[in-house]
Design a protein around this motif. Sequence first.
Motif, PDB file in Angstrom:
ATOM      1  N   VAL A   1      38.792  37.023  41.074  1.00  0.00           N
ATOM      2  CA  VAL A   1      37.531  36.796  41.781  1.00  0.00           C
ATOM      3  C   VAL A   1      36.462  36.218  40.845  1.00  0.00           C
TER       4      VAL A   1
ATOM      5  N   HIS B   1      36.187  46.046  50.264  1.00  0.00           N
ATOM      6  CA  HIS B   1      36.558  44.883  51.065  1.00  0.00           C
ATOM      7  C   HIS B   1      38.058  44.986  51.309  1.00  0.00           C
TER       8      HIS B   1
ATOM      9  N   THR C   1      32.918  44.580  46.050  1.00  0.00           N
ATOM     10  CA  THR C   1      34.102  44.770  45.218  1.00  0.00           C
ATOM     11  C   THR C   1      34.747  46.112  45.546  1.00  0.00           C
TER      12      THR C   1
ATOM     13  N   GLY D   1      40.599  35.505  46.349  1.00  0.00           N
ATOM     14  CA  GLY D   1      41.122  36.577  45.501  1.00  0.00           C
ATOM     15  C   GLY D   1      42.050  37.518  46.256  1.00  0.00           C
TER      16      GLY D   1
ATOM     17  N   PHE E   1      36.092  35.946  46.906  1.00  0.00           N
ATOM     18  CA  PHE E   1      36.758  37.157  47.396  1.00  0.00           C
ATOM     19  C   PHE E   1      37.916  36.798  48.328  1.00  0.00           C
TER      20      PHE E   1
ATOM     21  N   ASN F   1      42.741  40.702  43.033  1.00  0.00           N
ATOM     22  CA  ASN F   1      41.301  40.746  42.790  1.00  0.00           C
ATOM     23  C   ASN F   1      40.885  40.266  41.401  1.00  0.00           C
TER      24      ASN F   1
ATOM     25  N   CYS G   1      44.133  43.965  48.528  1.00  0.00           N
ATOM     26  CA  CYS G   1      44.798  42.746  48.079  1.00  0.00           C
ATOM     27  C   CYS G   1      46.112  42.556  48.836  1.00  0.00           C
TER      28      CYS G   1
ATOM     29  N   THR H   1      36.835  46.584  54.936  1.00  0.00           N
ATOM     30  CA  THR H   1      36.087  45.336  55.071  1.00  0.00           C
ATOM     31  C   THR H   1      34.802  45.556  55.870  1.00  0.00           C
TER      32      THR H   1
ATOM     33  N   VAL I   1      27.538  42.435  45.241  1.00  0.00           N
ATOM     34  CA  VAL I   1      28.867  42.079  44.736  1.00  0.00           C
ATOM     35  C   VAL I   1      29.630  43.349  44.364  1.00  0.00           C
TER      36      VAL I   1
ATOM     37  N   ARG J   1      39.972  45.461  39.998  1.00  0.00           N
ATOM     38  CA  ARG J   1      38.571  45.346  40.395  1.00  0.00           C
ATOM     39  C   ARG J   1      37.616  45.870  39.330  1.00  0.00           C
TER      40      ARG J   1
END
Lengths: 82, 716
Positions: B621, B668, B665, B614, B611, B618, B671, B696, B661, B472
Amino acid sequence: MTKDKLIALNKLSLGQSGKVHSLSAIGQQRRRMLDLGLVSGTVVKALQISPSGDPTAYMIRGAVIALRSEEASKIMILALEG
Amino acid sequence: MGLTKKNIGISVLGDGFKIDKIEDSDKIIALGGNPNVGKSTVFNSLTGLKQHTGNWPGKTVANARGEYKYKDNRFIVVDLPGAYSLMSSSLEEEIARDFICFARPDATVIVADATCLERNLNFILQTMEITDKVIVCVNLIDEAKRKKINIDTAKLSQILKIPVIATVARKKRGLNNLPQTVYDVCNNQIHNTPYQVRYDQALEGALEKLLPAVKETALNKLNSRWIALKLLENDEKLIKSLNTYLGVDIANNKKLQQAVNQALDYLESQGVGRENIRDKIVAGLFAAAEEIYAQTVQTKNKEYNLMDRKIDKILTSKKFGIPVMLALLGFILWLTIAGANFPSNMLSRFFAFLETKLLYLFELMNSPDWVTGIVVLGVYRTLSWVVSVMLPPMAIFFPLFTLLEDLGYLPRVAFNLDNFFKKSKAHGKQALTMCMGFGCNAAGVIGCRIIESPRERLIAILTNNFVPCNGRFPILTAVISMFFAGVFVPALQSLISALILTAVILLGVFMTLLVSRLLSATVLKGMPSNFTLELPPYRKPQIGRIIVRSIFDRTLFVLGRAVAVAIPAGMVIWLMANINVDGISLLKHCADFLQPFAYWLGMDGYILMAFVLGFPANEIVIPIIIMSYLSAGTLTEAAGLEQLRALLVSNGWTWITAVCVMLFTLMHWPCGTTCLTVKKETQSAKWTLAAFLIPTVTGMLCCFVFANVARLFTAI
């Protein structure tokens, strides 16, 4: 200061040493302390306090171990002079 | 930040018992010892494997296994988790103890820290009570020498009556004798008759009474004296294991129970109550350790660790501790950003040049448009972005971080920050697992095993994703340099980027603490459990090894994974952008669908979709966002950050989009790999879902609030 003052470890001032007298912790916590060598007679020295206020680092049998005040308060020591 | 294939894919703790010998002549070697004594280094040099090593306790959290051949035997080495004792105070200790006891290794090699031998002796003495096939490696003998600690290993061997080898495992010194010694012990060419700790009279008397009864049972396969001790101590976990592995049900063995009770009564009559037996045993062990230590170790300089204390006085002081820590973080980020700038540009220019050649080549071959599209515009472009943007910063960040790890700085970070975690009713070692999260959240989640209490461990697992991982970082740095640092003069840009990135990370730390506190107050109620943190001695880092290790074990591994994901992702994106339904591309359909929701989060449909896509990694993205805009818009190329910024702005990006964003990043869903790891570690679908939802929802809330408040203000 009297020579044999019985206090909890968290009351030991930095730079001072003490001899472990007894542990009031029980169960798992007591086991953990014993594993670190905190048996009666062990010399413990208070080294450094965390910048966030807790824990304090102690020299225990050649290793530096940090204990939170809750733990240290369950270790009774005889403060040594000097 | 133990980031290797091995510990990402490793199975749960405790499965180390089933070891398949291929031939009868195969030998099993257990490798044990206190945490952070160089066990992994000894393991690596024996087996040639590249187990990640670092200077902080609790790094080996699962049994690693390797093998080597020596003379006519194959040796299977099992690296046990580091433990302070074998009295099963924690899961690691239980695993280590059960392995030594029930897997019956042909030899147990104990690695001990020469600079802290007294406490290590406790572990050695306990092991010697279980098995007589023990070999001791007194490691870090060079550190001891530097501190003027002189260890008479010959005398130690003579007292303990087992082989003792002095080693400097990092430099492979002394280790060449180890295979031969292991060989000799395994093949009974050395008969160890280890020293046994003598306890005080009352305990010895009780043992004498109990021993005959123990010897009558199937327990005689083990060391009867040790079993008798454990029965007196009423070690419930061991008693359970005895039943599991040897089928000896102690509770239903009347004769044995009777003998135990008699022995306990005897102890009582000697003034030793049941609750004091363990204390007596530990006191006996430490008294023996003290005595042996006094006979074998000479410290010329009483203040042998004065240097460490001086360093600690600065790095963990009230005044400088936290500022130094922040400065170090900022400095590392600055070096990473500034250093990566040039090579990143070079790489992306090189890849862009190669792209024109590739396109030309495909044209020459008369390849259909869709083939060229998928291969060059889809796969190749995504790949080149991932490599050019990720490789340089990782190649700088990982070695720097490994350097700090090797020095022994990370436990100091945990020490400095512990009170904040305590106030959140979490564990101070969570700071260590967060540090691992910087590299890879999956590794961070596995690292949570170092936290003993299940409640605090779960908190650490659920919040690990608030630390931005290496996948990220590129999103954050790219957005920061395009929208915020870009307005400053070039000389200042890296510095500003590093400062903003530091602030983003601090926000992540703050959110970690806040969410931990909330969890402690709601679903994971409870008080902090016991906390002990060892601050290991600082060690001289091995620069060469750090570079090799961090490049091969970490950088290439992470890059490899990103590349593996980028290839199919590039393909999918290109297809989505080029398959039309009702005259509109699939990509646009999806983006349009997400648009209303994304708008409320301060972003747009394409970003949110990137996202979502991704999820496997990540790293992809940003390339997805770029490709989406490129395929939907008029621009066909975006090589440098300048053009990229223009592309984003032409697609409606404002500073509000940029901040959202960045927020998203940071916060959220984890992965795919991390989610799988959480599932594996918690063994619960419910907690995996929580690990998915918590960051999230937090991220969405933050984005929603920020975007709408900011829009309100800009509207005014």
